[in-house]
Design an enzyme around this catalytic site. Structure first.
Site, short mmCIF file in Angstrom:
data_model
loop_
_atom_site.label_atom_id
_atom_site.label_comp_id
_atom_site.label_asym_id
_atom_site.label_seq_id
_atom_site.Cartn_x
_atom_site.Cartn_y
_atom_site.Cartn_z
N HIS A 219 0.82 -1.21 0.00
CA HIS A 219 0.00 0.00 0.00
C HIS A 219 0.85 1.27 0.00
O HIS A 219 0.34 2.37 0.14
CB HIS A 219 -0.90 -0.05 1.25
CG HIS A 219 -2.00 0.95 1.27
ND1 HIS A 219 -2.13 1.91 2.25
CD2 HIS A 219 -3.05 1.14 0.44
CE1 HIS A 219 -3.20 2.65 2.02
NE2 HIS A 219 -3.78 2.20 0.94
N LYS A 221 3.32 4.44 -1.16
CA LYS A 221 3.37 5.40 -2.26
C LYS A 221 4.67 6.18 -2.12
O LYS A 221 4.85 6.93 -1.16
CB LYS A 221 2.19 6.38 -2.22
CG LYS A 221 0.82 5.75 -2.43
CD LYS A 221 0.11 5.51 -1.15
CE LYS A 221 -1.30 5.01 -1.40
NZ LYS A 221 -1.87 4.35 -0.21
N ASP A 226 16.52 10.77 -9.25
CA ASP A 226 17.97 11.07 -9.26
C ASP A 226 18.60 10.95 -7.87
O ASP A 226 19.61 11.58 -7.57
CB ASP A 226 18.22 12.48 -9.82
CG ASP A 226 18.03 12.54 -11.33
OD1 ASP A 226 17.98 11.48 -11.96
OD2 ASP A 226 17.94 13.66 -11.86
N HIS A 390 -8.76 11.20 2.26
CA HIS A 390 -7.94 10.00 2.10
C HIS A 390 -6.55 10.17 2.72
O HIS A 390 -5.78 9.22 2.79
CB HIS A 390 -7.81 9.65 0.60
CG HIS A 390 -7.16 8.34 0.33
ND1 HIS A 390 -5.88 8.23 -0.21
CD2 HIS A 390 -7.58 7.07 0.54
CE1 HIS A 390 -5.57 6.96 -0.34
NE2 HIS A 390 -6.57 6.24 0.10
N LYS A 392 -3.55 10.55 5.41
CA LYS A 392 -3.25 9.88 6.67
C LYS A 392 -2.11 10.65 7.34
O LYS A 392 -0.98 10.66 6.84
CB LYS A 392 -2.81 8.43 6.45
CG LYS A 392 -3.72 7.59 5.53
CD LYS A 392 -3.22 7.58 4.13
CE LYS A 392 -3.85 6.55 3.21
NZ LYS A 392 -5.21 6.23 3.26
N ASP A 397 1.92 17.39 19.83
CA ASP A 397 2.37 18.68 20.36
C ASP A 397 2.88 19.54 19.20
O ASP A 397 2.25 19.59 18.15
CB ASP A 397 3.43 18.46 21.44
CG ASP A 397 2.89 17.65 22.61
OD1 ASP A 397 1.65 17.62 22.79
OD2 ASP A 397 3.68 17.01 23.33
#
Length: 472
Positions: A219, A221, A226, A390, A392, A397
Site C-alpha cells: 500500500h 506510495k 535522481d 484519504h 493519513k 504537540d
C-alpha cells in the site's frame, strides 16, 4: 444404527468437527481479536467459515519473502553504520528520543538531519511537482505505488516516464498487482516498449499462492528521482475522483536531503523482495538540503513487529498537550483505541479527523461503533466534508509530524506493507497544523450527547459490522 449411515448424521458430525478443530487451531495462529471474529464466523457458518479462514485468516507470507525482507533489513543496518555522523540525536528523555529509538529498532532506519520537507495537500499541485521532477530527471526515476488508474493522471505519469526513458533515464515502476490492475493493463506494454522496467507486486489471481495470502497488499506510495528528491504520502497515481462521488483529499511530502536515501532503500528492498534483483545503492546519501530531522518507518507482515501500530500507540502515549490524528479508515485494535482514550482522559487535547463520506460502507459502519467510547472519554471527533479525506497524518504537540500511507485500521497495522515519514521539526509540524486547520474548518464536529441519540438500528448495524474488524 441406521441413523449412523444417514447423510444428515455425517453432515452434523462434519459441522461440529469443523467447530472443534477451529477452536483448537485458530487461536494459536491468530491474534485474540482476529481469533474471536473467525471463531464467531466458523461457529455460525462452519462450511463457509473454514474455507474463508484458510484463504484469509492468517497473514501468510512465503518463506522466501520473509528471508528477503530480513536480508534487506540486515543490509540497511550495515550500510548505516558508517553514516553515524549524519545521525540526528534528540534531547534525552524527549518524545522524539523515545519514538526515534523505537522506530529504528523496528523499522531499520535511523533519524537523519539536514532535510528539506514540504507538505502539500493540493492534489493538482502535488501531482505537478512529481511530473516536473520526472521531467527534470537526469539518470534515474523510481516509482512505487499501490494504485495507478487508466485516467488523465495515469496518462500524464505514463507519458512522463516514457519521455524520460527516451532521454536515457533509467526508469523503474513498481505497482501493486491488485490495486494498480487497471494501470498495469493499460500502460505496462507501451512503457516496457519505451524502456521503462515495469513490475507488479504481490501477484493477484491464482499466482498469489506462490507468495502470500491473497489479500496482503503493498500500500506504499513513493517516488525517488535522481537519488536526491523524494515524494511520499497518501496520494496514488490516479485522478482525485477515481472513486465516483468521492473526490480525494491527500497529503504528500516532497523531500530533499539524506532521508531520500531511505526512500531509495525502501524501493530497492521492495524491488529485491519482488524480483530477487539487487539494485545498486550509493554509499553516501544526498547532501544536506535543509534543517529538518526525519526518519522513515516501513511496516508490514514481513516484519517481526507491528511497526506502524506500535509507533502510533507510542506517539499517543507520549503526547503532552495535543494529539491530532487524520485517517480515512478508523477500525483500530484495542491497543490503539486504549491509547487514544487514555490520552484524552489524561487531559490531553485529542482530535480525531475522519471523512464524512466513505467509499467503504462496511468500514464506515464499523468505524461508527468506536466513536461512543472516544467521545465519552473526551476525544474530539470531526467528520471532514465535502471531499473524501484519504490523507493519513498525525501530529504530537509541536514536535512530531507523521505522514504517509498508514490508516488507523487493522489492515494497515497487520496486513499491508505501509510507509510513514516521521518529521521531528516544529516547522514541519506547523505546516501540518495548517493542513489540519483547513480540514477542521470544513467539518461536522460531533457532539457526544447528540451522537448517543442516533437510531438504535444504526447502533446495531455498527455493532455487527465491528465484529468483522479483523477482515476490513
Amino acid at each position: 444404527m441406521d441413523f449412523l449411515l444417514h447423510p444428515a448424521t455425517w453432515l452434523l458430525a462434519l459441522d461440529w468437527g469443523i467447530r472443534i478443530v477451529a477452536l483448537a487451531w485458530i487461536p494459536v495462529r491468530s491474534a485474540p481479536a482476529a481469533a474471536r471474529s473467525w471463531l464467531l464466523l466458523v461457529g455460525f457458518l462452519p462450511l463457509l467459515g473454514l474455507p474463508l479462514y484458510l484463504a484469509f485468516g492468517h497473514p501468510w507470507l512465503s518463506r522466501e519473502r520473509r528471508e528477503r525482507q530480513a536480508n534487506a533489513s540486515r543490509v540497511i543496518a550495515e550500510r548505516q553504520q558508517p553514516l553515524a555522523r549524519l545521525r540526528w540525536t534528540p534531547h534525552d528523555d524527549s518524545i522524539a528520543d523515545d519514538i526515534a529509538r523505537l522506530c529504528e529498532r523496528t523499522g531499520d532506519f535511523m533519524p537523519m538531519g539536514g532535510n528539506a520537507i514540504a507538505l502539500e495537500d493540493d492534489y493538482a499541485a502535488s501531482l505537478q511537482a512529481l511530473l516536473a521532477d520526472i521531467a527534470a530527471a537526469r539518470f534515474e526515476v523510481h516509482l512505487l505505488y499501490y494504485l495507478m488508474f487508466d485516467d488523465a493522471v495515469g496518462d500524464a505519469v505514463a507519458d512522463a516516464l516514457a519521455e524520460a526513458a527516451r532521454r536515457g533515464v533509467h526508469c523503474r515502476l513498481l505497482l501493486d498487482d491488485v490495486g494498480a490492475k487497471r494501470g498495469l493493463r493499460a500502460y505496462a506494454p507501451r512503457l516496457r516498449a519505451a524502456g521503462v522496467d515495469v513490475r507488479a507486486m504481490l501477484a493477484g489471481g491464482l499466482a498469489w499462492r506462490r507468495s502470500a495470502r491473497m489479500d496482503l497488499r503493498n500500500h506504499r506510495k513513493l517516488a525517488v528521482i535522481d537519488r536526491r528528491i523524494g515524494h511520499t504520502g497518501s496520494q496514488n497515481l490516479a485522478a482525485p475522483g477515481f472513486v465516483p462521488g468521492f473526490p480525494n483529499r491527500e497529503v504528500v511530502a516532497r523531500v530533499q536531503g539524506p532521508v531520500v536515501a531511505q526512500l531509495g532503500a525502501i524501493f530497492a528492498s521492495d524491488w529485491y523482495i519482488e524480483t530477487g534483483e539487487v539494485l545498486a545503492v550509493p554509499e553516501q546519501p544526498p547532501d544536506a538540503a535543509g534543517t529538518s530531522p526525519a526518519q522513515l518507518l516501513p511496516s508490514g507482515p514481513a516484519y517481526p513487529f507491528a511497526n506502524a501500530r506500535n509507533a502510533v500507540v507510542a506517539l499517543a502515549q507520549r503526547a503532552r498537550r495535543r494529539l491530532v490524528v487524520a485517517t480515512p479508515y478508523f477500525v483500530p485494535d484495542d491497543a490503539t483505541l486504549d491509547a487514544l482514550e487514555i490520552a484524552a482522559l489524561s487531559g490531553i487535547e485529542v482530535q480525531l479527523i475522519l471523512s464524512r463520506s466513505n467509499n467503504q460502507r462496511l468500514t464506515r459502519w464499523a468505524q461508527d461503533s468506536y466513536l461512543d467510547a472516544l467521545l465519552e472519554a473526551g476525544v474530539k471527533v470531526a467528520l471532514h466534508r465535502p471531499r473524501f479525506l484519504h490523507a493519513k497524518h498525525l501530529s504530537v504537540d509541536d514536535e512530531i509530524a507523521l505522514v504517509g500511507s498508514i490508516n488507523l485500521d487493522i489492515r494497515s497495522f497487520a496486513l499491508n506493507a505501509e510507509l510513514g515519514l516521521l518529521c521531528y521539526d516544529p516547522a514541519v509540524v506547523a505546516q501540518l497544523r495548517r493542513i489540519e486547520a483547513h480540514c477542521l474548518a470544513d467539518a461536522e464536529h460531533l457532539d457526544a450527547a447528540a451522537w448517543r441519540q442516533r437510531p438504535h438500528w444504526r447502533r446495531s448495524v455498527s455493532g455487527i459490522a465491528r465484529l468483522a474488524d479483523s477482515f476490513l
